[in-house]
Design a protein around this motif. Structure first.
Motif, PDB file in Angstrom:
ATOM      1  N   GLU C 306       0.813  -1.222   0.000  1.00 12.81           N
ATOM      2  CA  GLU C 306       0.000   0.000   0.000  1.00 12.81           C
ATOM      3  C   GLU C 306       0.849   1.276   0.000  1.00 12.81           C
ATOM      4  OE1 GLU C 306      -0.372  -2.434   2.256  1.00 12.81           O
ATOM      5  OE2 GLU C 306      -2.287  -3.344   1.711  1.00 12.81           O
ATOM      6  N   PHE C 309       0.531   5.124  -1.677  1.00 11.87           N
ATOM      7  CA  PHE C 309      -0.698   5.721  -2.205  1.00 11.87           C
ATOM      8  C   PHE C 309      -1.989   4.987  -1.821  1.00 11.87           C
ATOM      9  CE2 PHE C 309       2.123   7.402  -5.821  1.00 11.87           C
ATOM     10  CZ  PHE C 309       2.272   8.639  -5.204  1.00 11.87           C
ATOM     11  N   ALA C 310      -1.901   4.014  -0.945  1.00 19.85           N
ATOM     12  CA  ALA C 310      -3.131   3.313  -0.541  1.00 19.85           C
ATOM     13  C   ALA C 310      -3.063   2.956   0.941  1.00 19.85           C
ATOM     14  CB  ALA C 310      -3.345   2.068  -1.399  1.00 19.85           C
ATOM     15  N   GLU C 312      -4.474   4.630   3.332  1.00 27.57           N
ATOM     16  CA  GLU C 312      -5.593   5.234   4.046  1.00 27.57           C
ATOM     17  C   GLU C 312      -6.205   4.334   5.124  1.00 27.57           C
ATOM     18  OE1 GLU C 312      -4.801   5.914   1.028  1.00 27.57           O
ATOM     19  OE2 GLU C 312      -5.130   8.027   0.653  1.00 27.57           O
ATOM     20  N   ARG C 401     -14.481  -2.042   3.786  1.00 29.76           N
ATOM     21  CA  ARG C 401     -13.826  -2.644   2.614  1.00 29.76           C
ATOM     22  C   ARG C 401     -13.883  -4.168   2.700  1.00 29.76           C
ATOM     23  NH1 ARG C 401     -10.359   1.193   0.218  1.00 29.76           N
ATOM     24  NH2 ARG C 401     -10.400   3.140   1.373  1.00 29.76           N
ATOM     25  N   GLU C 403     -13.585  -6.421   0.491  1.00 24.87           N
ATOM     26  CA  GLU C 403     -12.632  -7.189  -0.319  1.00 24.87           C
ATOM     27  C   GLU C 403     -11.190  -6.992   0.123  1.00 24.87           C
ATOM     28  OE1 GLU C 403     -13.381  -6.565  -4.472  1.00 24.87           O
ATOM     29  OE2 GLU C 403     -15.426  -7.321  -4.329  1.00 24.87           O
ATOM     30  N   SER C 404     -11.010  -6.277   1.220  1.00 23.15           N
ATOM     31  CA  SER C 404      -9.655  -6.063   1.738  1.00 23.15           C
ATOM     32  C   SER C 404      -9.402  -6.964   2.941  1.00 23.15           C
ATOM     33  CB  SER C 404      -9.481  -4.601   2.154  1.00 23.15           C
ATOM     34  OG  SER C 404      -9.438  -3.774   1.024  1.00 23.15           O
ATOM     35  N   SER C 405      -8.140  -7.268   3.140  1.00 28.94           N
ATOM     36  CA  SER C 405      -7.752  -8.077   4.286  1.00 28.94           C
ATOM     37  C   SER C 405      -7.232  -7.180   5.397  1.00 28.94           C
ATOM     38  CB  SER C 405      -6.667  -9.067   3.869  1.00 28.94           C
ATOM     39  OG  SER C 405      -5.557  -8.373   3.351  1.00 28.94           O
TER      40      SER C 405
ATOM     41  N   LEU D 316     -11.203   7.164   1.382  1.00 27.13           N
ATOM     42  CA  LEU D 316     -10.922   6.752   0.011  1.00 27.13           C
ATOM     43  C   LEU D 316      -9.446   6.957  -0.319  1.00 27.13           C
ATOM     44  CD1 LEU D 316     -13.822   8.232  -2.177  1.00 27.13           C
ATOM     45  CD2 LEU D 316     -13.780   6.119  -0.842  1.00 27.13           C
ATOM     46  N   THR D 317      -8.892   6.056  -1.092  1.00 34.72           N
ATOM     47  CA  THR D 317      -7.584   6.306  -1.697  1.00 34.72           C
ATOM     48  C   THR D 317      -7.796   7.185  -2.926  1.00 34.72           C
ATOM     49  OG1 THR D 317      -7.690   4.455  -3.219  1.00 34.72           O
ATOM     50  CG2 THR D 317      -6.840   3.990  -1.011  1.00 34.72           C
ATOM     51  N   ARG D 318      -6.699   7.725  -3.439  1.00 41.69           N
ATOM     52  CA  ARG D 318      -6.838   8.537  -4.663  1.00 41.69           C
ATOM     53  C   ARG D 318      -7.367   7.693  -5.821  1.00 41.69           C
ATOM     54  NH1 ARG D 318      -1.119  10.983  -4.255  1.00 41.69           N
ATOM     55  NH2 ARG D 318      -1.584  10.519  -2.085  1.00 41.69           N
ATOM     56  N   TRP D 319      -7.088   6.389  -5.767  1.00 45.71           N
ATOM     57  CA  TRP D 319      -7.536   5.519  -6.866  1.00 45.71           C
ATOM     58  C   TRP D 319      -9.046   5.293  -6.781  1.00 45.71           C
ATOM     59  CZ3 TRP D 319      -3.316   6.636  -8.927  1.00 45.71           C
ATOM     60  CH2 TRP D 319      -2.139   6.645  -8.195  1.00 45.71           C
ATOM     61  N   ASP D 320      -9.562   5.257  -5.576  1.00 48.83           N
ATOM     62  CA  ASP D 320     -11.027   5.211  -5.432  1.00 48.83           C
ATOM     63  C   ASP D 320     -11.662   6.448  -6.072  1.00 48.83           C
ATOM     64  OD1 ASP D 320     -11.087   2.817  -3.879  1.00 48.83           O
ATOM     65  OD2 ASP D 320     -10.634   3.939  -2.062  1.00 48.83           O
ATOM     66  N   HIS D 346      -7.515  14.182  -3.128  1.00 50.01           N
ATOM     67  CA  HIS D 346      -8.654  13.446  -3.679  1.00 50.01           C
ATOM     68  C   HIS D 346      -9.242  14.197  -4.875  1.00 50.01           C
ATOM     69  CE1 HIS D 346      -8.918  11.722   0.576  1.00 50.01           C
ATOM     70  NE2 HIS D 346      -8.871  10.644  -0.170  1.00 50.01           N
ATOM     71  N   GLY D 372       0.689   7.585 -10.158  1.00 45.86           N
ATOM     72  CA  GLY D 372       1.842   7.269  -9.322  1.00 45.86           C
ATOM     73  C   GLY D 372       3.173   7.402 -10.015  1.00 45.86           C
ATOM     74  N   TRP D 392      -1.863   0.082  -9.036  1.00 44.47           N
ATOM     75  CA  TRP D 392      -2.759   0.740  -8.087  1.00 44.47           C
ATOM     76  C   TRP D 392      -4.224   0.411  -8.333  1.00 44.47           C
ATOM     77  CZ3 TRP D 392      -0.376   2.029  -3.950  1.00 44.47           C
ATOM     78  CH2 TRP D 392       0.967   2.402  -4.010  1.00 44.47           C
ATOM     79  N   LEU D 395      -5.107  -3.024  -6.547  1.00 43.98           N
ATOM     80  CA  LEU D 395      -4.774  -3.242  -5.144  1.00 43.98           C
ATOM     81  C   LEU D 395      -5.999  -3.084  -4.236  1.00 43.98           C
ATOM     82  CD1 LEU D 395      -2.237  -3.620  -3.259  1.00 43.98           C
ATOM     83  CD2 LEU D 395      -2.288  -1.142  -2.980  1.00 43.98           C
ATOM     84  N   SER D 396      -6.249  -4.077  -3.395  1.00 41.25           N
ATOM     85  CA  SER D 396      -7.248  -3.935  -2.325  1.00 41.25           C
ATOM     86  C   SER D 396      -6.485  -3.665  -1.037  1.00 41.25           C
ATOM     87  CB  SER D 396      -8.083  -5.219  -2.170  1.00 41.25           C
ATOM     88  OG  SER D 396      -9.024  -5.330  -3.190  1.00 41.25           O
TER      89      SER D 396
END
Lengths: 441, 441, 441, 441
Positions: C306, C309-310, C312, C401, C403-405, D316-320, D346, D372, D392, D395-396
């Motif tokens: 992550e 950029f991920a 969050e 989320r 679908e996230s672990s 939210l991530t920027r990708w969301d 965002h 990215g 990105w 990615l979950s």
């Protein structure tokens, strides 16, 4: 024959004495259908002792509890192969099959489904499966014999079952497909089952073909599709599916397999609406999975990446089954059964939840007590503290799996009956084929 | 007697023919210990056919696979009550117990543990449990008889087992506690078991008392604690525990129950270190849970809020068992067994993982094929695509439970032997007591 | 100059009046260091108003609160580029940098770190980064000027900082690396910072080289590594790292960045043990991430899939920061600061948790009230019900989320200083290089 | 005035030179609306440079990007109190508000919403909030002044906003409620905003009352409810809500706040259907939360146990945001904005996703590079490997929180306008009231 009654008394007075603090249990009697013990000699005329009402009469009077999932349970016990999922164990390992029947009977099942799932000739011989060598008639008859033997240990009915065929998936026409069903129906008539179940159909068209064959036997016919509230694989709405099944002659209509209780009951709600709007009155039947499937699409749990060898984290707890039984009953479902994943203790939970409506507890409750009451006997005090309904009803169980997610992304290849990839093939799948398929997924 | 051999050939040539594409299986023979079928008449002298080596000889030569968890499996089947967890089913429902033994044998187990768990007299009569009425001797002997009968269908050994007692938890002294163990030992000597297992001890002190009693029989003795790498409940380090067990006379030392394979092997690693540093050489033995427990403290899975009725999401997949077997083997463990939660298919996975080391596959692999090979016969192409090792090895299964977490917060009451809350009590727990305990948790 | 005092009174009497029901707040005064408002004219001699004690004196007397993470906060505001992470914004967008300083001051920070992170010349010009055009001296001096300006709005100290260099990672020797550090040190001396911080070193060797350069300035020196309790990247134990830093001359020792508070404090516990065992007495300093990192290896959050950029879902809540502050204080850490991810509200939470120890609340608590007290003013009654400490302390926040672990599998390339892949390169990375690297991960 | 153009060239040629490998960026110009820098002198006549088209003209021609969430962003920076959520910071800390406006402008926002959220007089004075002392007119005018100042640094429009009132929730009638709106409208007219936004209404009835007041100003009016596809709090369907807003005179219609992008767009889909079926043509507008809310009911994120102080894992991530922008655009939404939780990065993600449609990139992309790309400059090779879109997008992100679930169980008190619990109250909430409410939840 007093064995049955004695057994009831026995359980009430002695074994249940341990439950003296759980007042709710103390006053219940044991459901006659589930009275059995392998340590007692059972008279072969036992069925005459309990007035053996037919399935429709029983449904008219109250709730009927189905049995659990044979292919999954016997796969875990080592007698069924995941992949073909065919029931040749009825010939190869009859004692193992009988033991499972007996456990479901003891757990409260009022119906013993003959283990004839996928026992159509075209499925017994498919992609390297050699089970057809036993003969389609022999397999179905052996299954009936086992089911009847255990049913007569209590007061259960037995049902012959048939399901979707490779012939239909390969694009076979009505006549060809009905020939496969007829072979099974002939065996069921021959060995005298009590009624018939057409189940596990993804396409309502094929299901109506099966119902037609079954109706000709004169027996009551149940018909369940493996769909949710989004309709069958060819786009027929769930409500319309129910109407088509009713018009084909089905007496009992519903959904089995492929979805968890939530999605199954959502589908049956649609079926009920369809039947009501068409002015048709039929009994409703639910036989869901014992796996949580909130993340599947309309194709069901087959599409989950975890199918069939990593479904463990999705297995229902007994408390999930309590909720299922209550919600099914409240919706008006009266044939409340179960499918893949349901083990005997899951069925017992259904029977315990509905014990007030049925006026009795299953024999296996001897070894449980309602709502975890047996924990009153635990050595550790903090476990004794869990011997209460509100504890279990409010628990969201952890998975112990920090690298796993709650939901999966299901496959969605979108192929339906007639697609080349679904065509029957007697030869074993080659490694090259597997490799090719793996590249697609 | 050629039945066994025929069966081997039969499986190799015919049933395994379906696996023609999975080269890895084709050339394997079936492990002699697991040859059984309930459709064949088994000669009662069968055990003489296979040279019945003792447990220590077998361990010296290779890997021994244990059997799975009886109390949990039989609870789900309806024959054991969660709470007391006592084994009176050996008298009440012997066929059900026998069937489970047979499934483990077929799955590859080399040892049939007599179902004598918690069969000490003080446990059979506790908090309302009335199982002591059968007599402690009768229960232990009935268990041995069943185990021997199934062991002789293959080439398995049988082991008498004993575990921690309410007397010790209540603060009983060595003499009082050993009286309970002696009753069980007498029964095991009488019915001729092959060796003894002292298992499920939270306090190494009590375990050594059990080992002493067992050693006097002259049989080989295995001793396993239910601890992790943080030591026993009285603060003895895990390494020291192993040394104490060895000095008390245990031939085989390890850990069973209470923890998942990861924590169990971490504990055994400490035991191995302790034995090595003390210059002691003993066989190592692991019998973990089939539940993921990354979140427990040293008291083990009893403290998890999900114990015992909501552990489903934690159940190991068969692939988790493959990994366990490999890691145990690599650590030097040679008695690789299983405890609560292990069903026959979990044991089969151990046997399949170690098939190369053992030179054979269990009989139940007839209905599996290694690494999901049976899916080559599945109707749906995207499921056939899963018939490969890398698919299953890399899958982190979703739970289908969005409102559940990965980890729980375990109870941690911190009471150990001698605490008032742990004292034995013959009378049933009252509702007032439950209510009081619930307020504490 | 009475502005500061007036402001204190103002906040106590008027704005805090809304908190009349939260007795805990009403009696607190505002920490002098954090008094600022952009609507007031601030006298440039303000720093003389508060006796400007040095960092060591302040640490001797009580707790010092650091500021938060500049590169991450300014990246989100649009002024820093993730990748190079260099601070040329001090020249390009001074007002944006100043505003962030002011927010941290207001949140309770006692130290303004000059935004000189990665401001070594070899980093300002690397893989296409052109920030070196501004001149290493100019960048560092601009940063000092901004920090001093805001520090003087309250009573904060300013610190010049330096961190690991591309030169070292490329295998540069001590002399070459110290040349880079000297350029920054010269700028810090020139503009008169209050003390120096050597931070974000993965290799203790390079950190001691930096400390040596800093010590020559005569200023107090803090030194923090970005490691956990498993030691530095070259295998030096965490305890030994602390001793090496102390021996090199560091007055304040600890850990910053790369790990969450739990892992950071676990590492500092090791450092403390090392210093104690060596008989060395130094102040301890913690500046962790505001991201949960239970799943990382010793390389830290850079390895998480992550990053950057991920991240969050991993962001700490303010309540996580309360717990961090308390645990750091209890461990004996007295420089309790923060690193990447810490926003002003996270720092305020530290200051609120330690308000009793410090005898004051930060100015920004005007807009918060302790433990969510501000929710007393919420329109919706069920949100007003959350205006209490136990509510927030016991909440495990859901991720939304499915679908996230919970945990990721971190990368683990295992390359350390000197590895070809880490060598500095002035030219921009090519797409072919990216594609090649992607294939490795 | 050439500053703007120079800035564009500057960014294209020099700063973006680092992106030479990411062809997609190299050829883009900077959106004129977002050109700003605090290091440059901005001519006060700047707005005349860019032809200042009105909001409707801009929507007719293409996409308009809104700004992000002020109350949440400024709460984290220390200038807004969660609970009242009122905007008196425009008077107390104008520089902090201005800086946030500037960041949104730089990120690509075409509209600066005056920070007048909850700036109705009845809300400024409620449950202990004393913000009304500044005067409702003064607050609204100060907000306009700040917004205009920053808007003129680029080419943005400014909008006056009003939202639901305590008066309505307390059961106030149309006349009483419109008096509150009129006070704000008067201020907006006085200071010359470009258009008006009626937002954050849970009851369409109150929203239409606001629209009526706004229409009388002659300005274009946007109206957004905070509902999902299940209708407003009084049971009006989402489709009907849209029709009512259109009939009341709204030119732009949609949804803001309370739900994540998925639920917001599902609601707008219903609105679009309603408008289409009624033959009405209006612009669509979406301003969702930057928090994942799959588990909320129709009351929205206020009901989540995590609101407002533990929402971090849902950010939210920027990708969301990329996905949101694309899906909104594809649905036909042309005013694509944002609400609570949206930080400048965002908004930049929205602008980057729509850069092709808009023909330009926002100024803040100078510090990002699409998908990215800036990671090409990272020191660690495994991070450089992440400088690509597919990484990105697929990615979950893990939460790092093993004890947290994916979904929460939201509160659902079911109280709507007129309920006693919602009535306005000028006095501060007492601790007894909190305690009483806590007992209900």
């Amino acid at each position: 024959m007093t064995t049955g009654n004695d057994q009831i008394c026995f359980l009430s007075s002695k074994d249940f004495a341990s439950a003296s603090t759980t007042a709710v249990i103390a006053s219940w009697k044991i459901c006659p259908s589930s009275v059995t013990t392998d340590s007692l000699h059972i008279d072969s005329n036992f069925s005459s002792f309990f007035p053996n009402q037919g399935i429709l009469e029983r449904l008219n009077e109250g709730v009927v509890i189905g049995d659990g999932g044979f292919v999954f349970a016997l796969e875990k016990r080592g007698y069924v192969k995941a992949g073909p999922w065919t029931p040749e164990a009825v010939i190869e390992y009859p004692e193992a099959v009988k033991q499972l029947h007996r456990e479901f009977l003891r757990a409260g099942s009022d119906v013993m489904q003959c283990f004839t799932f996928y026992a159509s000739e075209d499925k017994l011989e498919n992609r390297g499966n050699k089970a057809a060598q036993h003969g389609v008639g022999a397999v179905n008859e052996a299954a009936c014999k086992i089911a009847r033997e255990v049913a007569n240990e209590g007061d259960a009915l037995i049902a012959g079952g048939m399901c979707q065929t490779p012939t239909y998936l390969s694009g076979g026409n009505k006549e060809t497909v009905q020939i496969e069903f007829q072979k099974q129906a002939d065996a069921f008539v021959k060995c005298g089952v009590d009624f018939l179940i057409c189940e596990y159909f993804e396409h309502v068209e094929e299901a109506t073909w099966a119902v037609e064959v079954c109706k000709k036997t004169g027996m009551a016919v149940a018909a369940t599709l493996c769909i949710n509230d989004e309709g069958d694989m060819h786009g027929v709405s769930t409500a319309d599916c129910a109407v088509k099944l009713a018009n084909a002659g089905a007496d009992i209509i519903g959904i089995n397999c492929h979805f968890d209780p939530d999605a199954t009951l959502a589908g049956i709600r649609e079926m009920k609406r369809g039947l009501d709007e068409a002015g048709l009155k039929r009994h409703l039947m639910s036989q869901p999975l014992a796996f949580k499937t909130p993340d599947v699409n309309k194709q069901g749990f087959i599409d989950l990446p975890e199918f069939p060898f990593a479904l463990e984290p999705r297995i229902l707890t007994r408390w999930d089954c309590h909720r299922y039984a209550r919600e099914a009953y409240d919706l008006g479902v009266r044939y409340i059964g179960a499918c893949c994943g349901f083990e005997p203790y899951h069925v017992r939970a259904i029977a315990e939840e509905l014990s007030k409506e049925r006026g009795c507890l299953p024999a296996a409750s001897e070894k449980h007590d309602m709502w975890g009451g047996g924990l009153q006997l635990h050595t550790k005090p903090w476990v004794r503290a869990r011997a209460r309904r509100d504890y279990w009803e409010n628990l969201s169980p952890a998975s112990g799996r920090a690298e796993s997610s709650a939901f999966s992304k299901p496959n969605a290849w979108g192929v339906t009956a007639g697609d080349d990839l679904l065509k029957q093939q007697k030869e074993a799948t080659t490694l090259a084929e597997i490799s090719n398929l793996a590249g697609r997924s």
